[in-house]
Each structure stands twice: as C-alpha cells, then as structure tokens.
Design a protein around this motif. Structure first.
Motif, mmCIF file in Angstrom:
data_model
loop_
_atom_site.group_PDB
_atom_site.id
_atom_site.type_symbol
_atom_site.label_atom_id
_atom_site.label_comp_id
_atom_site.label_asym_id
_atom_site.label_seq_id
_atom_site.Cartn_x
_atom_site.Cartn_y
_atom_site.Cartn_z
ATOM 1 N N ASN A 52 -8.665 5.264 -0.831
ATOM 2 C CA ASN A 52 -8.570 4.555 -2.119
ATOM 3 C C ASN A 52 -9.766 4.315 -2.797
ATOM 4 O O ASN A 52 -9.827 4.090 -3.996
ATOM 5 C CB ASN A 52 -7.433 3.380 -2.245
ATOM 6 C CG ASN A 52 -6.215 3.843 -1.862
ATOM 7 O OD1 ASN A 52 -5.846 4.894 -1.954
ATOM 8 N ND2 ASN A 52 -5.445 2.708 -1.471
ATOM 9 N N LEU A 72 0.839 -1.298 0.203
ATOM 10 C CA LEU A 72 0.149 0.009 0.227
ATOM 11 C C LEU A 72 0.856 1.254 0.045
ATOM 12 O O LEU A 72 0.521 2.155 -0.780
ATOM 13 C CB LEU A 72 -1.146 0.074 1.242
ATOM 14 C CG LEU A 72 -2.042 -0.816 1.148
ATOM 15 C CD1 LEU A 72 -2.612 -1.418 2.624
ATOM 16 C CD2 LEU A 72 -3.159 -0.409 0.305
ATOM 17 N N ILE A 91 -4.928 0.140 7.964
ATOM 18 C CA ILE A 91 -5.174 -0.504 6.560
ATOM 19 C C ILE A 91 -6.759 -0.216 6.047
ATOM 20 O O ILE A 91 -6.720 0.089 4.716
ATOM 21 C CB ILE A 91 -4.865 -1.865 6.628
ATOM 22 C CG1 ILE A 91 -3.516 -2.090 7.192
ATOM 23 C CG2 ILE A 91 -5.052 -2.466 5.333
ATOM 24 C CD1 ILE A 91 -2.481 -1.564 6.345
ATOM 25 N N LYS A 94 2.391 1.633 -3.329
ATOM 26 C CA LYS A 94 1.344 2.371 -4.333
ATOM 27 C C LYS A 94 1.510 3.936 -4.146
ATOM 28 O O LYS A 94 1.342 4.630 -5.093
ATOM 29 C CB LYS A 94 0.126 1.682 -4.210
ATOM 30 C CG LYS A 94 -0.049 0.294 -4.893
ATOM 31 C CD LYS A 94 -1.628 -0.144 -4.568
ATOM 32 C CE LYS A 94 -2.505 0.552 -5.239
ATOM 33 N NZ LYS A 94 -2.656 0.511 -6.581
ATOM 34 N N THR A 147 -0.783 -5.560 -3.403
ATOM 35 C CA THR A 147 -1.699 -4.846 -2.731
ATOM 36 C C THR A 147 -3.255 -5.660 -2.699
ATOM 37 O O THR A 147 -3.870 -5.870 -1.897
ATOM 38 C CB THR A 147 -1.999 -3.318 -3.200
ATOM 39 O OG1 THR A 147 -0.862 -2.515 -3.035
ATOM 40 C CG2 THR A 147 -3.411 -2.860 -2.628
ATOM 41 N N LEU A 190 -5.147 -7.654 0.418
ATOM 42 C CA LEU A 190 -6.301 -7.041 0.692
ATOM 43 C C LEU A 190 -7.475 -8.086 0.405
ATOM 44 O O LEU A 190 -8.400 -8.261 1.076
ATOM 45 C CB LEU A 190 -6.754 -5.508 -0.010
ATOM 46 C CG LEU A 190 -5.839 -4.479 0.311
ATOM 47 C CD1 LEU A 190 -6.321 -3.380 -0.706
ATOM 48 C CD2 LEU A 190 -6.084 -4.237 1.795
ATOM 49 N N LEU A 243 -6.760 3.242 4.454
ATOM 50 C CA LEU A 243 -6.108 3.511 3.413
ATOM 51 C C LEU A 243 -7.104 2.855 2.225
ATOM 52 O O LEU A 243 -7.465 3.426 0.957
ATOM 53 C CB LEU A 243 -4.723 2.683 3.452
ATOM 54 C CG LEU A 243 -3.825 3.317 4.288
ATOM 55 C CD1 LEU A 243 -2.364 2.460 4.153
ATOM 56 C CD2 LEU A 243 -3.575 4.667 3.475
ATOM 57 N N VAL A 244 -7.715 1.713 2.453
ATOM 58 C CA VAL A 244 -8.876 1.247 1.509
ATOM 59 C C VAL A 244 -9.873 2.241 1.232
ATOM 60 O O VAL A 244 -10.199 2.581 0.316
ATOM 61 C CB VAL A 244 -9.230 -0.163 1.969
ATOM 62 C CG1 VAL A 244 -10.346 -0.835 1.030
ATOM 63 C CG2 VAL A 244 -8.283 -1.287 2.260
#
Length: 206
Positions: free
Chosen positions: A172, A109, A165, A112, A133, A137, A168-169
């Motif tokens: 995104n 992550l 985490i 990216k 990633t 995930l 971050l998902v």
C-alpha cells in the motif's frame, strides 16, 4: 514428506518462510490465481473443500488455516524454537499476536482491498475500513517501538504470521506512515530463510 499447497499472492508465503526456518524437507504444489477474477483455481477444492491456500499435508493429515499450520509446524518440528514456553507471560503475548494477525489486523485491510476492487461508492464500509485499518496499524506500529521482534527479542511464529500484514502495508506504500513497521520489515527481510522464501515464491509464479 510435507506438502504445501501454495497460491500466488497469498498468505501461504509465510508458511514457506517457516518451513525454510525449520529446515525440514517439503515440496510446494503451486497454484495461480485467475488473472481476471483474482480467485483461486478450482483445483484447490480437490485438496480442501474451501479451495483456499495455504493447505498443508503431513502424516496423512490435511491442515487448513495459516495460524493452525504455523502452530502445528512449530509444535512438531521446531524443537523449542519460534515460540515461548507455554505458561509464561511471553507465551500469552505470543498467542495474542498469532490470533491478531488473522482477526483484528487482517479484516479491515481486506475490507479496503474489496472496496477498492468493487469501485462503487459506499455509505459506510469505505470509511469504516479506513478507520479500522489506521487503528490496528497504529497499534502494531506503537507495539514495535524499541523492538526487533514482537516477543522476547527473537524471531517467533508471531513474527511469521504478522509478516503478511507487513507485506500489505508495504504494497500500500505506507511505510512512511508507520516507521516502526518499516524498520521491522527490514529486520524480517534480513533472515536468509525469508529471502529464500521470496525466491521460492517467485519460482512458483514462473
């Protein structure tokens, strides 16, 4: 008193959440990222040589690394909560998630993010980051099938560590790809201490 050195838009938000769950007295020393470089300010290096956050001060000790801070706080202040009993199968599972958060999960992550910030065409790195990633995930999402929490159907340090985490998902815009993570995010956000941590973080950025 416990003192948390907190950097905006960093992993230290989850330490605020844990401190709120533990209901201990603490103070937050807030730092802001450089708006151009997005790096931490040099003042953090006066607290710890790495100049990163979170950093916790307690009983004359300076503790870095969010996983170590989480374990320290739970061991010292949780009175048996937020971690399974040592020596059990659940504790092994808990320990794996604690380490997964800052090893297998975070690396691709971050790669990216760095590739996107750099903006240059890569021969290998961008594709590798995307592949890894998706792998971590999907593993995370599959592991949440039928679960409210990661271990023993109760909130633990593993959930608090993995909340970054999840964030971050969310940032995104990928909750539509990982339905179980999306449901899990709602479960975590249902905790009053989580909501309070959000509020404290916003105040620290003001």
């Amino acid at each position: 008193m416990i003192k948390l050195h907190h950097l905006n838009k960093s992993r230290s938000k989850r330490i605020i959440w844990l401190l709120e769950e533990l209901n201990v007295k603490y103070e937050v020393a807030a730092y802001q990222r450089d708006p151009a470089t997005f790096l931490a300010p040099p003042e953090l290096k006066s607290v710890h040589p790495l100049g990163k956050s979170p950093i916790l001060e307690d009983d004359g000790m300076i503790i870095a690394e969010s996983g170590a801070i989480t374990e320290y706080l739970i061991d010292k202040y949780a009175d048996g909560l937020f971690a399974p009993q040592r020596g059990t199968k659940e504790y092994v599972e808990y320990s794996q998630w604690m380490h997964f958060a800052e090893s297998s999960a975070i690396l691709p992550l971050l790669l990216k993010i760095f590739v996107e910030k750099d903006g240059a065409e890569t021969n290998f790195l961008a594709g590798y980051a995307d592949m890894e990633t998706a792998k971590v995930l999907r593993f995370f999402d599959d592991s949440l099938e039928g679960r409210r929490y990661l271990v023993a159907d109760q909130l633990s340090g593993a959930d608090i560590m993995m909340s970054f985490i999840v964030e971050l998902v969310k940032n995104n815009g990928e909750f539509d790809k990982y339905k179980n993570i999306a449901v899990y995010a709602q479960q975590l956000a249902s905790h009053p201490a989580f909501i309070q941590a959000d509020s404290i973080e916003l105040q620290a950025e003001a």
